[in-house]
Every structure is written in C-alpha cells, then in structure tokens.
Design a protein around this motif. Structure first.
Motif, PDB file in Angstrom:
ATOM      1  N   ALA A   1      14.645  18.774 -17.012  1.00  0.00           N
ATOM      2  CA  ALA A   1      13.700  18.661 -15.890  1.00  0.00           C
ATOM      3  C   ALA A   1      14.105  19.592 -14.745  1.00  0.00           C
ATOM      4  CB  ALA A   1      13.637  17.213 -15.401  1.00  0.00           C
ATOM      5  N   ILE A   2      15.412  19.627 -14.434  1.00  0.00           N
ATOM      6  CA  ILE A   2      15.892  20.523 -13.385  1.00  0.00           C
ATOM      7  C   ILE A   2      15.654  21.975 -13.779  1.00  0.00           C
ATOM      8  CG2 ILE A   2      17.944  21.340 -12.164  1.00  0.00           C
ATOM      9  CD1 ILE A   2      19.028  18.503 -12.286  1.00  0.00           C
ATOM     10  N   SER A   3      15.878  22.271 -15.062  1.00  0.00           N
ATOM     11  CA  SER A   3      15.674  23.639 -15.546  1.00  0.00           C
ATOM     12  C   SER A   3      14.224  24.068 -15.364  1.00  0.00           C
ATOM     13  CB  SER A   3      16.073  23.741 -17.020  1.00  0.00           C
ATOM     14  OG  SER A   3      15.795  25.017 -17.539  1.00  0.00           O
ATOM     15  N   VAL A   4      13.266  23.188 -15.713  1.00  0.00           N
ATOM     16  CA  VAL A   4      11.846  23.526 -15.566  1.00  0.00           C
ATOM     17  C   VAL A   4      11.484  23.670 -14.092  1.00  0.00           C
ATOM     18  CG1 VAL A   4       9.498  22.698 -15.923  1.00  0.00           C
ATOM     19  CG2 VAL A   4      11.175  22.446 -17.733  1.00  0.00           C
ATOM     20  N   GLY A   5      11.913  22.703 -13.264  1.00  0.00           N
ATOM     21  CA  GLY A   5      11.597  22.763 -11.839  1.00  0.00           C
ATOM     22  C   GLY A   5      12.156  24.015 -11.179  1.00  0.00           C
ATOM     23  N   PHE A   6      13.410  24.345 -11.533  1.00  0.00           N
ATOM     24  CA  PHE A   6      14.005  25.539 -10.949  1.00  0.00           C
ATOM     25  C   PHE A   6      13.300  26.799 -11.456  1.00  0.00           C
ATOM     26  CE2 PHE A   6      17.117  28.995 -10.921  1.00  0.00           C
ATOM     27  CZ  PHE A   6      17.445  29.010  -9.572  1.00  0.00           C
ATOM     28  N   SER A   7      12.907  26.807 -12.730  1.00  0.00           N
ATOM     29  CA  SER A   7      12.206  27.966 -13.287  1.00  0.00           C
ATOM     30  C   SER A   7      10.907  28.225 -12.529  1.00  0.00           C
ATOM     31  CB  SER A   7      11.913  27.752 -14.773  1.00  0.00           C
ATOM     32  OG  SER A   7      13.109  27.674 -15.519  1.00  0.00           O
ATOM     33  N   ILE A   8      10.171  27.158 -12.207  1.00  0.00           N
ATOM     34  CA  ILE A   8       8.911  27.310 -11.476  1.00  0.00           C
ATOM     35  C   ILE A   8       9.171  27.928 -10.102  1.00  0.00           C
ATOM     36  CG2 ILE A   8       7.001  26.058 -10.404  1.00  0.00           C
ATOM     37  CD1 ILE A   8       7.199  24.045 -12.710  1.00  0.00           C
ATOM     38  N   CYS A   9      10.169  27.393  -9.383  1.00  0.00           N
ATOM     39  CA  CYS A   9      10.481  27.921  -8.050  1.00  0.00           C
ATOM     40  C   CYS A   9      11.009  29.352  -8.136  1.00  0.00           C
ATOM     41  CB  CYS A   9      11.509  27.021  -7.362  1.00  0.00           C
ATOM     42  SG  CYS A   9      10.951  25.336  -7.079  1.00  0.00           S
ATOM     43  N   PHE A  10      11.882  29.612  -9.104  1.00  0.00           N
ATOM     44  CA  PHE A  10      12.518  30.920  -9.237  1.00  0.00           C
ATOM     45  C   PHE A  10      11.495  31.989  -9.612  1.00  0.00           C
ATOM     46  CE2 PHE A  10      15.609  33.619 -11.862  1.00  0.00           C
ATOM     47  CZ  PHE A  10      15.981  34.354 -10.754  1.00  0.00           C
ATOM     48  N   ILE A  11      10.648  31.670 -10.597  1.00  0.00           N
ATOM     49  CA  ILE A  11       9.643  32.639 -11.027  1.00  0.00           C
ATOM     50  C   ILE A  11       8.615  32.872  -9.922  1.00  0.00           C
ATOM     51  CG2 ILE A  11       7.800  33.067 -12.708  1.00  0.00           C
ATOM     52  CD1 ILE A  11       9.451  31.471 -14.742  1.00  0.00           C
ATOM     53  N   SER A  12       8.252  31.803  -9.195  1.00  0.00           N
ATOM     54  CA  SER A  12       7.292  31.953  -8.100  1.00  0.00           C
ATOM     55  C   SER A  12       7.856  32.857  -7.003  1.00  0.00           C
ATOM     56  CB  SER A  12       6.935  30.583  -7.515  1.00  0.00           C
ATOM     57  OG  SER A  12       6.346  29.759  -8.501  1.00  0.00           O
ATOM     58  N   TYR A  13       9.130  32.668  -6.670  1.00  0.00           N
ATOM     59  CA  TYR A  13       9.759  33.528  -5.650  1.00  0.00           C
ATOM     60  C   TYR A  13       9.813  34.975  -6.135  1.00  0.00           C
ATOM     61  CZ  TYR A  13      13.206  35.285  -2.311  1.00  0.00           C
ATOM     62  OH  TYR A  13      13.844  36.015  -1.344  1.00  0.00           O
TER      63      TYR A  13
ATOM     64  N   VAL B   1      22.825  29.427 -13.953  1.00  0.00           N
ATOM     65  CA  VAL B   1      21.458  29.850 -13.618  1.00  0.00           C
ATOM     66  C   VAL B   1      21.313  30.027 -12.107  1.00  0.00           C
ATOM     67  CG1 VAL B   1      19.035  29.171 -13.673  1.00  0.00           C
ATOM     68  CG2 VAL B   1      20.477  28.747 -15.649  1.00  0.00           C
ATOM     69  N   PHE B   2      21.869  29.095 -11.334  1.00  0.00           N
ATOM     70  CA  PHE B   2      21.786  29.207  -9.878  1.00  0.00           C
ATOM     71  C   PHE B   2      22.476  30.481  -9.384  1.00  0.00           C
ATOM     72  CE2 PHE B   2      21.518  24.309  -9.314  1.00  0.00           C
ATOM     73  CZ  PHE B   2      20.229  24.340  -9.824  1.00  0.00           C
ATOM     74  N   LEU B   3      23.627  30.801  -9.978  1.00  0.00           N
ATOM     75  CA  LEU B   3      24.340  32.014  -9.561  1.00  0.00           C
ATOM     76  C   LEU B   3      23.564  33.270  -9.962  1.00  0.00           C
ATOM     77  CD1 LEU B   3      28.033  31.007 -10.354  1.00  0.00           C
ATOM     78  CD2 LEU B   3      26.861  31.004  -8.153  1.00  0.00           C
ATOM     79  N   LEU B   4      22.894  33.219 -11.119  1.00  0.00           N
ATOM     80  CA  LEU B   4      22.019  34.329 -11.490  1.00  0.00           C
ATOM     81  C   LEU B   4      20.886  34.486 -10.480  1.00  0.00           C
ATOM     82  CD1 LEU B   4      21.575  34.093 -15.381  1.00  0.00           C
ATOM     83  CD2 LEU B   4      22.769  35.859 -14.084  1.00  0.00           C
TER      84      LEU B   4
END
Length: 629
Positions: free
Chosen positions: A62-74, A517-520
């Motif tokens: 769930a964290i991976s999906v949520g972060f992916s949405i925010c990361f890709i949107s940014y 992933v966060f460091l990337l």
C-alpha cells in the motif's frame, strides 16, 4: 502524421526531457513488482492475511502504491514544466486545447506502458537476487526463484491504473494559458511563497499534538491511539520543515547581502528567484531522508537484538506449569528433564509464587526464593527489612511503581504497613504472566504463608537455546495430549525468538526496500532541481561571465547551490533522526543508540563522497555549456 505518431516522435526525439520521467516511472514499477513477487511467493502461502506478517506485506504494498502515485505525479509536474516551451510552440502551430490534452494523454500512456514493461523486465532479471537477499535476511531457505505470473498480472493492473489515472487527470490540471506564458514558463522565476496558510495550519496542529503527547486524560490517550494521529504528526513535521527552510533561507539571504563576497549578489539573486522551488525540494528531501534513516536504524536494531529482547521478555529457555489438578506434573517434568539434561549449560529451578486469593494476579514471594532465582539467572541478590517490600515488574515494557491495590489491602488486613524499598524492571516470569510481584522478607512471609496459595513454575536454562529447535519440538510432541487438554503449559523461548526473528527480518526487508525507494526519490528531486533548469542557469551564467565573472567565482556559486540542495536537508534529517531515536528510547526494550551512532557516522562519510561527486559532475556540465563558445 497522426496524433499518436506525433506523440511517439516527441518521445523518441526529446530524450533528455523524457528520460528523467521514464526512469522515475520504471523505478516505481520495479519496486512494486518486487513487493508482489515476495507477497505471492509459494513459501508465504501459509501466512494468514490477517496475521502480523500478512499485514506487513499488505502495508508495504500500500505504501509502495501511494508513494508511486505521489512520486510519478511530482515527476510529471517537473516534466510538463520543462516541456512548456514545446507545448507553446504546438499551440502556435494551431493545436486546439482538446488536441493538446489528447497529445499529453497519449505521451503519458506510452511512457506508462513502456515503464510497466521495462519495470517488470528488470524485476524478473533481479528477482532471483532479491529473493536470495530475502533468504539471508529473513532467515529462511525456501525463497527459491519462481515465475511470478500473479505478480506480473497484479503489477500490470495496479500500475496500469495508476498511469491511466495520471494520464487522464494531468491534462485537466493544465490551465488555459496564453501562448506567450507557455513559451516563457520554462524561464520564469518562482511565484512568491504564501506562508500565512501554512503558518495557520501548523500553529493549529502543534497544540493538539502537544496535548496528545503530554496529556494523561482518556481523550488524550484516545487521540494517541487514533489512526489520524500519525498522519497529523507527519503533516506537522512537513509543515514545520517547510517553514524552517522558508524562514531559514530568508535569514541566510539577509546575512549574505551584508557580506563582502564578490558573488553575494549573484547567489542571493539566484536563491530569491528559485526560493519556492528550493524550499519545496529541500523539504521533501529532508522528510524522505529522515524517514529512511529512522526506519532503517530502528528496524535494523530490532532485527539485530531479537535475542536480547527475547531474554528481557522471557528470561528462561523453557518453562512448565500446571493449570489443573489432572496434570501429571511429575511425569511431564521427567519427560522435559530427560530431553534437556544432557545439553551444555543445563540447569533448572522452581519459581514459587504465592497468591492472596484465586483471582489475584499479583503474587507475593519470599526474599530467599527471589534471591535463589537471582542466583539462577546470574543477577544481584537483594536484602529487605521486615517493613519493606521489593517490587518486581510483571511486564518487560513497564515497571511496577507501587504496591498493587489488592496486595496492599491484604497487607493491611494482616496489620502490616510495608513501604517500597526497591524495585526491578527485569521480569522473572513470562511477560504478562503476572501484574507484578511483591517480594517481602522471610519473616513477614512466614506470617502470611498460611493464608496464601502456591503456584509453582519450573524454569529451564541451557546454552545456545536460540539455535536449538529440536529439543522444544520433541517436548511439545511428547506432551501433546496434556497441552491440548489445557492441563499444563509449556513455553519455549526458541519459538518466540524464531517467530520474532522472521517477522522483524521481514519488516526490515520491506522497510529497507521502501527506504531505498525514498532515497532514489531524493536523488530524483536533486537531479530535477539541478539539471531541469541547467539551460536557463547556463544562459544566465554565460551572460555574467562576459562581464567579468571568473571561473573560480562561478565554481563557488555552483558549490554553494549543490551544498544547499544536497547537504542542508541531510543535516536537518540527521537532527530529526536523533530526536526520533531519543523519543523511542522510552518505548524500546533494547537501546537503539549504538546502532544510530554507527549508522550516522557511515551516512556522514557517504554524504561527503556523494556531495563531492555531484558537485564535480554538475560543475563540469555547467562549465562545458558556459564556456563552449
């Protein structure tokens, strides 16, 4: 040429703008796919989805999906900003708003589909390596490679929906701008920051959080256990960091203006022009740094100290006690002794607990019996007066501060006025077996003994218990009938240790992947800030070089910029890290400070190397563009 062909040619010809967005998307798909490979592994089919390990896997995804949405949107926002000039030219050529939206949608879907395919391909290539890492880290040997059909399907569906949603909503977020604004958007300075709303929300949150932390009322405790509390805490940290960087940057610019450096005006002008972008980038980097560092340190410390924590919760290798009179204690103990007596370091003792009544969970113990257990465990003995009582914790995570009310009433009923002469937070039974033990002198105990009911626990110790699974298994098998009937109870430290070890190592593996992933993402934000506007910066520097800016001064300007973007958030994250470490010391059985010290030293060395590398690479890139003519 169709609109689809035009979109494809845009992607294939403008590689510089697209590669940044594409790499970020591939990384998001790659990490989610690796989570899915682990979740659907045949070795984990026995795990109940409602168990702790099942919840860990679900939360990780769930964290991976949520972060992916925010990361890709940014990443998409930065990507569109860099392409605003192209969009303006397309508008000049006669493209309508609808055609422009369709073009952006097609480009996003093409990049998304390519990212899903590339991410899954890389995942298949590296899945064997990551499964081997999981084998070693989690401590199991059956994480063998398999073809992850379910993981592929889940990744295609979930990440496909993510890219579809982003591709659909992104064009709608682009406002109808004039052509001139689109052409100049890539070269415009940041808009002024609006700090008033941020300040209002922050100063509303801080009193609520302080009340929840410091308050002892039922409503404050309810707030602490609420699902919203962690989100409010994170929101306050993000807003506070944003304000810290906003105010700090303004103060630093004021200090620089009063200095005597030849480049102060250039540095201040650049910082003021990109104040909002810099603050946003530094805030996100600091938060992601802090979360990654803190998660790795806590999870690594917990994983490395499983044995120490187990011994604090349960200080014996094995214990036996009866629940009913139907249990044949002599026979059961003979079975256990026969199995363990030849093991190195074997010894046994009886823990004699005396209860005032059948419903009490706060037993009384004689000083001599307690000191016998202290000798058995290698701890210091105690000495009590006839008017004193020594309090022993019933749970490893909390100490006993006063005599339990039921036991206090029992003492008063026997005309005894006892005061606390000492206490210990080290348990002598399984954590939670009692609510605390009151140790009294032998003379006082003899007065009370006739009114007490005895409960005996037999405890066993032997060396290398954390690696011995065979002996407890044979004991459980031999006493299976008695244990199933509930006549007696056997508790093995190895089973708790092994279960905790697997669970903690699985959490460390998932937390480590998320931290990676966060460091990337931090690396992506730094790259975006430095290289997305390198053409604009070089155009500005080229003009200033012509009027006298030396190469040494330009190098100093670039070094300051890289230091500000890369090292200042890192320093703030280290401060947050240590604040978190000191706070968690109150709630952990084993100290995290030694791990945090070693990890901090390693991070500082790594950050210095990273700073030097990024500074030199960025300076080389800028110098080539500025002095190319």
């Amino acid at each position: 040429m169709t609109l689809f062909e035009f979109a494809w040619k845009n992607i294939s010809r403008d590689k510089r703008n697209y590669i940044y967005y594409f790499v970020n998307c591939v990384c998001s798909v790659f990490v989610f796919f690796l989570f899915s490979v682990l979740s659907f592994h045949p070795a984990l089919k026995v795990i109940d989805t409602h168990s702790a390990m099942g919840m860990i896997l679900a939360v990780g995804e769930a964290i991976s999906v949520g972060f992916s949405i925010c990361f890709i949107s940014y990443s998409m926002r930065c990507f569109l900003k860099n392409r605003s000039r192209q969009l303006g030219l397309i508008t000049i050529l006669g493209a309508s708003k609808k055609q422009l939206n369709r073009l952006i949608f097609m480009e996003n879907m093409l990049v998304g589909l390519l990212s899903v395919g590339t991410g899954i391909l890389f995942g298949l290539i590296f899945s064997r390596f990551f499964l081997d890492v999981a084998n070693r880290l989690i401590g199991v040997s059956n994480f063998t490679f398999y073809f992850p059909t379910q993981a592929i399907l889940l990744t295609v569906v979930v990440m496909g929906l993510v890219f579809l949603g982003i591709a659909y909503f992104t064009p709608k977020c682009i406002r109808k701008k004039e052509v001139v604004r689109l052409l100049k958007a890539e070269f415009k300075d940041d808009k002024p920051q609006k700090l008033i709303p941020v300040l209002v929300v922050f100063f509303l949150l801080v009193p609520i959080l302080l009340w929840a932390f410091a308050g002892a009322s039922p409503s404050a405790r309810t707030m602490q256990s609420s699902v919203l509390f962690p989100f409010l805490l994170v929101l306050a940290a993000v807003l506070g960091t944003y304000l810290l960087f906003s105010v700090g940057m303004r103060l630093w610019m004021a200090v620089q203006i009063k200095g005597r450096s030849n480049i102060r005006l250039l540095c201040v002008g650049d910082q003021r022009a990109k104040l909002k972008t810099n603050v946003q980038s530094m805030t996100i980097s600091a938060i992601l740094y802090a979360v990654s560092f803190f998660a790795v340190i806590i999870l690594f410390s917990v994983s490395a100290n499983v044995k120490t924590e187990t011994e604090k919760i349960f200080p014996y290798a094995l214990t036996y006690n009866t629940w009913t009179e139907q249990a044949d204690a002599a026979r059961d103990l003979a079975v256990i002794e026969n199995e363990l007596q030849d093991l190195p370091g074997y010894k046994m003792t009886d823990i004699r607990l005396w209860y005032p009544d059948a419903e009490s969970r706060s037993p009384i113990m004689a000083q001599s019996d307690y000191n016998q257990i202290m000798d058995f465990l290698g701890r210091e003995s105690i000495t009590l007066s006839d008017t004193g009582v020594y309090l022993v914790a019933g749970s490893a995570d909390q100490s006993l501060d006063k005599i339990p009310s039921g036991t206090e009433q029992f003492f008063r009923a026997n005309q005894l006025s006892l005061s606390v002469e000492g206490q210990s937070d080290q348990v002598i039974t399984l954590t939670g077996f009692t609510r605390g033990i009151c140790v009294v002198s032998d003379a006082v105990f003899r007065v009370l003994e006739s009114q007490l009911t005895e409960k005996t626990i037999t405890a066993f110790l032997y060396d290398d218990w954390e690696n011995n699974s065979e002996s407890p298994d044979r004991i459980f098998t031999a006493l299976e009938d008695t244990l199933q009937k509930g006549d007696a109870n056997v508790v093995s430290a190895y089973r708790y240790y092994r279960s905790s070890q697997i669970q903690n190592n699985l959490t460390l593996y998932i937390g480590g992947m998320l931290s990676f992933v966060f460091l990337l993402a931090v690396a992506s934000f730094v790259y975006s800030r430095l290289y997305s506007e390198v053409d604009k910066d070089c155009w500005k520097f080229r003009s200033i070089v012509k009027i006298g800016l030396s190469g040494k001064e330009l190098s100093s300007v670039l070094s300051r910029l890289v230091f500000m973007i890369l090292c200042v958030p890192f320093g703030v994250a280290l401060v947050y890290l240590w604040v978190g470490v000191f706070i968690t010391e109150r709630y952990t059985l084993v100290s995290n400070i030694p791990t945090a010290l070693a990890f901090t030293a390693f991070l500082i060395v790594l950050q210095i190397i990273l700073y030097l590398w990024v500074r030199n690479a960025y300076r080389k890139n800028v110098f080539q563009k500025v002095y190319e003519s």
